[in-house]
Motif scaffolding. Structure first.
Motif: not given
Length: 108
Positions: A10-25
């Motif tokens: 959950s925290k990793i997904e939150e950080l990815m979303k906050d960083g604007g990273l798409d599903e390729s990351y």
């Protein structure tokens, strides 16, 4: 294999979303020299694999390690704590013979 807990995911997904990273990351976990006990954990987001990378999937999350790091981290579980006793990611590494008090470094 490296696994993650639901809280860590959950925290990793939150950080990815906050960083604007798409599903390729994906999550890249590695080990580098340093820290109180000799080796330190490192986590970052990446979207390019390298020759020799080992990749795993746990709970729908792609986790990639270079071969050297895999040798130190095989069987490790990544957790996240947001309690009063400390906040952050924690590595539960069965290969570590010693860890520092903060849990950010280890030795084998």
């Amino acid at each position: 294999m490296v696994t993650i807990t639901d809280k860590a995911k959950s925290k990793i997904e939150e950080l990815m979303k906050d960083g604007g990273l798409d599903e390729s990351y994906f999550l890249r976990v590695s080990v580098k020299g340093g820290g109180c006990s000799g080796l330190s954990y490192n986590m970052d987001f990446d979207n390019e694999t390298q020759k020799g990378d080992q990749d795993f999937e746990d709970k729908g999350m792609k986790i990639v390690l270079d071969m050297k790091s895999f040798l130190y981290l095989a069987g490790t579980e990544l957790d996240f704590s947001d309690g009063l006793n400390g906040k952050g990611f924690n590595f539960v590494n069965p290969n570590a013979s010693r860890t520092c008090g903060c849990g950010e470094s280890f030795s084998v």
